[in-house]
Write an enzyme that holds these catalytic residues in place. Structure first.
Site, PDB file in Angstrom:
ATOM      1  N   SER A  99      12.221  23.228 -13.676  1.00 18.45           N
ATOM      2  CA  SER A  99      11.812  22.141 -12.772  1.00 18.45           C
ATOM      3  C   SER A  99      10.438  22.416 -12.177  1.00 18.45           C
ATOM      4  O   SER A  99       9.975  21.678 -11.323  1.00 18.45           O
ATOM      5  CB  SER A  99      12.840  21.988 -11.658  1.00 18.45           C
TER       6      SER A  99
ATOM      7  N   THR B 220       8.921 -23.511   4.397  1.00 15.59           N
ATOM      8  CA  THR B 220      10.291 -23.144   4.019  1.00 15.59           C
ATOM      9  C   THR B 220      10.464 -23.712   2.618  1.00 15.59           C
ATOM     10  O   THR B 220       9.879 -24.772   2.299  1.00 15.59           O
ATOM     11  CB  THR B 220      11.349 -23.752   4.976  1.00 15.59           C
ATOM     12  N   HIS B 221      11.195 -23.032   1.780  1.00 16.65           N
ATOM     13  CA  HIS B 221      11.357 -23.445   0.370  1.00 16.65           C
ATOM     14  C   HIS B 221       9.996 -23.584  -0.327  1.00 16.65           C
ATOM     15  O   HIS B 221       9.869 -24.360  -1.272  1.00 16.65           O
ATOM     16  CB  HIS B 221      12.116 -24.762   0.257  1.00 16.65           C
TER      17      HIS B 221
ATOM     18  N   SER C  96     -11.828 -11.219 -15.588  1.00 17.50           N
ATOM     19  CA  SER C  96     -11.182 -11.383 -16.891  1.00 17.50           C
ATOM     20  C   SER C  96     -12.222 -11.111 -17.962  1.00 17.50           C
ATOM     21  O   SER C  96     -13.384 -11.478 -17.817  1.00 17.50           O
ATOM     22  CB  SER C  96     -10.648 -12.806 -17.010  1.00 17.50           C
TER      23      SER C  96
ATOM     24  N   LYS D 167     -12.823 -16.140 -13.667  1.00 18.95           N
ATOM     25  CA  LYS D 167     -11.628 -15.632 -13.003  1.00 18.95           C
ATOM     26  C   LYS D 167     -11.871 -14.450 -12.074  1.00 18.95           C
ATOM     27  O   LYS D 167     -12.679 -13.583 -12.354  1.00 18.95           O
ATOM     28  CB  LYS D 167     -10.559 -15.244 -14.039  1.00 18.95           C
TER      29      LYS D 167
ATOM     30  N   GLU E 273      -0.823  -7.881  -7.237  1.00 16.02           N
ATOM     31  CA  GLU E 273       0.221  -7.969  -8.270  1.00 16.02           C
ATOM     32  C   GLU E 273       0.875  -6.605  -8.489  1.00 16.02           C
ATOM     33  O   GLU E 273       2.089  -6.509  -8.696  1.00 16.02           O
ATOM     34  CB  GLU E 273      -0.379  -8.494  -9.579  1.00 16.02           C
TER      35      GLU E 273
ATOM     36  N   LYS F 238      14.199  15.429  -6.830  1.00 14.46           N
ATOM     37  CA  LYS F 238      12.853  15.521  -6.260  1.00 14.46           C
ATOM     38  C   LYS F 238      11.841  14.560  -6.859  1.00 14.46           C
ATOM     39  O   LYS F 238      11.047  13.952  -6.133  1.00 14.46           O
ATOM     40  CB  LYS F 238      12.332  16.947  -6.390  1.00 14.46           C
TER      41      LYS F 238
HETATM   42  N1  ARG Z   1      15.583  24.478  -9.057  1.00 13.54           N
HETATM   43  C1  ARG Z   1      16.828  24.330  -8.387  1.00 13.54           C
HETATM   44  C2  ARG Z   1      16.939  22.949  -7.755  1.00 13.54           C
HETATM   45  O1  ARG Z   1      15.975  22.323  -7.576  1.00 13.54           O
HETATM   46  C3  ARG Z   1      16.953  25.382  -7.324  1.00 13.54           C
HETATM   47  C4  ARG Z   1      18.363  25.774  -7.018  1.00 13.54           C
HETATM   48  C5  ARG Z   1      18.948  26.459  -8.155  1.00 13.54           C
HETATM   49  N2  ARG Z   1      20.245  26.968  -7.843  1.00 13.54           N
HETATM   50  C6  ARG Z   1      21.124  27.383  -8.783  1.00 13.54           C
HETATM   51  N3  ARG Z   1      22.257  27.789  -8.377  1.00 13.54           N
HETATM   52  N4  ARG Z   1      20.816  27.356 -10.051  1.00 13.54           N
HETATM   53  O2  ARG Z   1      18.014  22.502  -7.471  1.00 13.54           O
END
Ligand code: ARG
Length: 442
Positions: free
Chosen positions: A28, A160-161, A282, A288, A295, A330
């Site tokens: 990660s 409205t509408h 454009s 344009k 948007e 995350k």
């Molecule tokens: N990279 C893990 C996470 O974001 C950290 C915790 C990992 N814990 C474990 N028991 N493998 O969740």
């Protein structure tokens, strides 16, 4: 990034190194390296507490502090080499600490698990993000407030509408968004207040036999208290789903304003002209000027809503306590944060630089019999007529105006008297859009 180094942090009972795909799905670091400052702050507070509690010697504590400071500098200067094999930010930092200070590094993780560590880091990050969002929303509210003051008397149609309903002022219209943003801001303030308990010290899930001081680490990191139930501490992410909802809701408010900017800047409405800095051209149609930023603010709501649904889905039916599923908490939060900051900045930029075409707004306000309700109210107020009857008579007056292709305030008194003989000239006081607005500001 170094790849394929055997995991030195937990590899003790492993004979084989993980397969490449295993490393890929497990790592990660690309995402959670964004938690480096929180991870280092958490570890520094934790090491201080270990020393104070005499769980590790002061000398090791000092080495740990210096090593962590050096790592922070290395990361911020770009010198730090992140490794996929070391999975995540926690193990990347701990491994580097060992390179720098040797065996003392191994003492930092006493009585701690990555489970309470990551929950703490992430909660710290979300708390900071709530502060950043609160002040970004305030910036946009200030932009709106300047326009509200400037356009107190700028008359436009209220819809409205999407049909012309009654005349309003641009100040009223923008004021509605300022109020929505006020509640959005409060949601981020509440989100931070709800995330006020520190997971650190929960260890893997059930706490630790070491005499740690959870109050000390909670205080040092700015929390109000330690999170009392250790299983809850490592397993819960409602602070993150709450943050994602606050982002999604604010994004939805911005998308409504964006939609209006798109409509208002069209040649059909002509209410506003976006500055060149906030429009695009454009490649084929030279005439344009497109409201692309508006948007995109409108469309980015999709990501904000999607991220909320993503984490809610990860959390649904997840058994206690930590499961690796939680690592998928995350990216969505980081993306929603970045997206909403960008949308708030873009909205501020567009709105603060647009020019308002007051004449177009006024003439649209005068169209569509927008003051018809005023006739009905006049009949109620001056003749004591039940509102339903007044509504009916007003409908008949609008019909005459429509047949003669006249605005209501251009209609002859005699024409109105044919429908209701008791109407007198004072009705004209409320028939102009200015009069209608004045009658409502009493
Ligand atoms: N990279 C893990 C996470 O974001 C950290 C915790 C990992 N814990 C474990 N028991 N493998 O969740």
């Amino acid at each position: 990034m170094t790849k394929n180094k055997t995991n030195t942090m937990w590899g003790g009972r492993f004979e084989e190194k993980p397969s490449d795909i295993m490393t890929q799905i497990n790592a990660s670091i690309d995402i959670d390296k964004r938690l480096y400052a929180q991870d280092i702050a958490g570890s520094k507070a934790y090491a201080d507490m270990l020393v104070a509690q005499k769980i590790i010697p002061a000398e090791d504590g000092q080495k740990i502090q210096h090593g962590l400071d050096q790592i922070k500098n290395e990361i911020e200067s770009g010198a730090f080499e992140f490794s996929y094999a070391l999975e995540d930010i926690h193990m990347n930092i701990e491994s580097r600490l060992k390179d720098i200070i040797g065996d003392s590094a191994g003492k930092l993780h006493t009585a701690r698990s990555r489970n309470d560590q990551v929950a703490t880091d992430f909660k710290l990050w979300v708390r900071d993000a709530c502060d950043a969002m609160t002040s970004k929303i305030e910036d946009f509210q200030n932009v709106l407030q300047n326009l509200i003051i400037e356009h107190e008397n700028t008359i436009m149609p209220g819809f409205t509408h999407l049909q012309v309903a009654q005349p309003v002022t641009l100040a009223m219209h923008l004021g509605a968004y300022k109020q929505m943003l006020e509640r959005d801001k409060q949601r981020f303030i509440n989100c931070k207040a709800n995330a006020n308990q520190c997971p650190l010290g929960a260890a893997a899930l059930s706490g630790t036999g070491f005499p740690i001081d959870r109050n000390a680490t909670a205080n040092a990191l700015g929390f109000d208290a330690p999170q009392p139930n250790t299983m809850d501490a490592v397993a819960s992410r409602d602070f993150a789903t709450e943050f994602l909802f606050a982002c999604a809701q604010c994004g939805i408010h911005l998308s409504r304003l964006a939609e209006e900017i798109i409509l208002w800047s069209s040649s059909q409405f002509g209410f506003i002209t976006l500055s060149d800095a906030w429009s695009t051209g454009s490649s084929i149609m030279p005439q344009k000027k497109n409201p692309d930023a508006a948007e995109l603010v409108r469309a980015k709501t999709g990501r904000l809503n999607g991220n909320l649904v993503q984490l809610l889905t990860v959390m649904k039916a997840l058994p206690l306590t930590y499961n690796k599923d939680l690592q998928e908490d995350k990216a969505c939060v980081f993306e929603s944060f970045d997206t909403l900051i960008l949308c708030l900045d873009a909205s501020s930029g567009m709105v603060s630089t647009m020019s308002v075409n007051k004449d177009a707004m006024l003439s649209a306000a005068k169209s569509g019999y927008s003051t018809a309700t005023e006739i009905a109210d006049w009949l109620v107020r001056n003749l004591g007529m039940p509102f339903r009857d007044a509504h009916h008579i007003t409908g008949a007056i609008v019909k005459v105006a429509e047949d003669k292709n006249l605005k209501l305030d251009e209609l002859d008194l005699a024409e109105m008297k044919k429908i209701e003989p008791r109407i007198d000239g004072s009705i004209f006081d409320v028939l102009s859009v200015e009069g209608a607005i004045k009658s409502r500001q009493k």
